[in-house]
Design an enzyme around this catalytic site. Structure first.
Site, short mmCIF file in Angstrom:
data_model
loop_
_atom_site.label_atom_id
_atom_site.label_comp_id
_atom_site.label_asym_id
_atom_site.label_seq_id
_atom_site.Cartn_x
_atom_site.Cartn_y
_atom_site.Cartn_z
N LYS A 1 24.68 117.01 26.42
CA LYS A 1 25.82 116.76 25.53
C LYS A 1 25.51 117.21 24.12
O LYS A 1 26.40 117.49 23.33
CB LYS A 1 26.10 115.25 25.46
CG LYS A 1 26.62 114.64 26.72
CD LYS A 1 26.59 113.11 26.64
CE LYS A 1 27.05 112.48 27.94
NZ LYS A 1 26.79 111.05 28.03
N LYS B 1 14.09 112.38 21.50
CA LYS B 1 15.25 112.00 20.68
C LYS B 1 14.85 111.69 19.25
O LYS B 1 15.62 111.93 18.32
CB LYS B 1 15.98 110.81 21.30
CG LYS B 1 16.80 111.17 22.52
CD LYS B 1 17.90 110.15 22.77
CE LYS B 1 18.70 110.52 24.00
NZ LYS B 1 19.66 109.48 24.37
N LYS C 1 17.62 121.54 29.75
CA LYS C 1 18.61 120.91 30.62
C LYS C 1 19.99 120.94 29.96
O LYS C 1 20.10 120.98 28.73
CB LYS C 1 18.18 119.49 31.02
CG LYS C 1 18.30 118.47 29.96
CD LYS C 1 18.02 117.06 30.46
CE LYS C 1 18.26 116.15 29.27
NZ LYS C 1 17.92 114.79 29.42
#
Ligand code: AMP
Ligand code: TRP
Length: 355
Positions: A220, A115, A217
């Protein structure tokens, strides 16, 4: 195994669209566990703000995730549903855990590395200490089981490390105050305040992959909306996304071993299995030898059949913000009582004067 009363806790971040990965990897398991356990399900808004969130969108997303929980069949009366920021004990316990966890432990977290990306200097301090707040979410209730997708495994290992270090560091105080519970750790019976929480990660849908790229994966944050099926997508859009999903030119094998090296095929079979509550073996026993031109329409029909009623119910519930807010406020009050009992003990254990 431990001797704490079994209790399930899990959380979902209100950061934009919920997708099929969230549903199959997490929410559907939340629903099933209600039959056998007491459950606490949390919309983790404090985790969401570790990266920038527009305040108005954050409120909308928090209500939407709550609506998705309810629409999927979570019973907020029998169990507990609330948003994290209402129960300030999570933040307080997270601070104490910040002082238990070691820099080295957190530096190894792959989600932070992903992230934060290349610009680590510019990531928020909250993003770095995210896992200590997650440990606090779970341990504020001394929860024993946490259903999650595969990507959260490392965070749950860290939660156990924090529980274990707390139990060790304060073992004498815990015994003196008589607030510990006997539990099995390896071959030994030990006394500790926090359980060593078990992750529940199993079944064919622990890691749903992007429909456009079988090595990533479903997420969002993927810029391509075609990569995921959102819980709010209508029937046409679900069918279109499955039709356009990337696949290889081979037919389906008749056994799971034949899916090796075929991530896109594996993913679609896993989705089919999870939606139908059967194993990949079962799917392939029936559909082995099928071309994707046949299998995709069958998968699309199944996905629409399972997801469309949830989407409709979500829309209905989301339309009533007052109702959603009343669920969260009632859940928050009940969660707060449990968490405060834990924090009273923890303050005493750590020598923080109170009362
Ligand atoms: P998040 O949206 O990151 O808060 O995730 C909520 C839950 O969904 C967590 O338990 C995740 O592990 C799970 N999850 C997220 N993405 C996926 C995926 N692609 N496959 C399976 N589970 C997922
Ligand atoms: N980190 C989890 C995720 O991104 C969300 C989460 C926060 C959570 N607190 C939790 C999950 C406690 C399980 C238990 O998916």
């Amino acid at each position: 195994m431990n001797d704490f009363n079994p209790l399930v806790f899990s959380g979902v971040q209100p950061t934009g669209n919920l997708h099929l990965g969230n549903y199959l990897g997490a929410i559907r398991k939340f629903v099933a566990l209600q039959q056998s356990h007491n459950c606490i399900y949390c919309v983790v808004d404090l985790h969401a703000i570790t990266t920038w969130q527009d305040p108005t969108e954050l409120m909308t997303s928090t209500r939407e995730v709550t609506a998705a929980f309810l629409a999927s069949g979570i019973d907020a009366k029998k169990h507990i549903v609330f948003n994290q920021s209402r129960v300030h004990q999570h933040s307080e316990l997270a601070w104490i855990f910040n002082c238990i966890a070691r820099m080295g432990w957190l530096s190894r977290m792959t989600q932070f590395k992903e992230k934060a990306g290349k610009d680590r200097e510019n990531a928020s301090v909250g993003l770095f200490s995210y896992p200590t707040l997650m440990a606090a979410d779970i341990l504020a209730y001394r929860a024993t089981h946490v259903p999650v997708g595969d990507d959260q495994k490392q965070h749950l290992e860290l939660t156990r490390d924090i529980a274990q270090k707390f139990n060790n560091d304060f073992s004498e105080r815990i015994a003196e105050l008589g607030v510990g519970v006997e539990m099995q750790v390896g071959d030994e019976r030990v006394n500790g305040y926090f359980p060593l929480t078990e992750p529940l990660i199993e079944g064919p849908a622990t890691r749903i992959m992007s429909l456009r790229d079988g090595s990533k994966k479903m997420s969002k944050s993927d810029p391509s909306d075609l990569s995921r099926i959102n819980l709010t997508d209508d029937a046409d859009l679900i069918s279109k996304k499955i039709r356009k999903a990337r696949t290889d030119p081979e037919a389906l094998p008749s056994e799971p071993a034949g899916l090796e090296g075929r991530p896109e095929a594996d993913n679609l079979v896993g989705i089919f299995a999870a939606l139908n509550d059967i194993s990949k073996e079962d799917v392939l026993a029936e559909h082995g030898g099928w071309q994707f031109s046949q299998f995709k329409p069958a998968l699309a029909d199944l996905a629409v059949e399972k997801l469309a009623p949830i989407a409709a119910e979500m829309r209905r519930i989301s339309g009533d913000a007052d109702y959603v807010d009343s669920v969260l406020s009632d859940g928050g009050a009940r969660a707060g009582e449990i968490a405060e009992r834990t924090l009273k003990d923890v303050r005493s254990i750590a020598g923080l004067l109170q009362g």
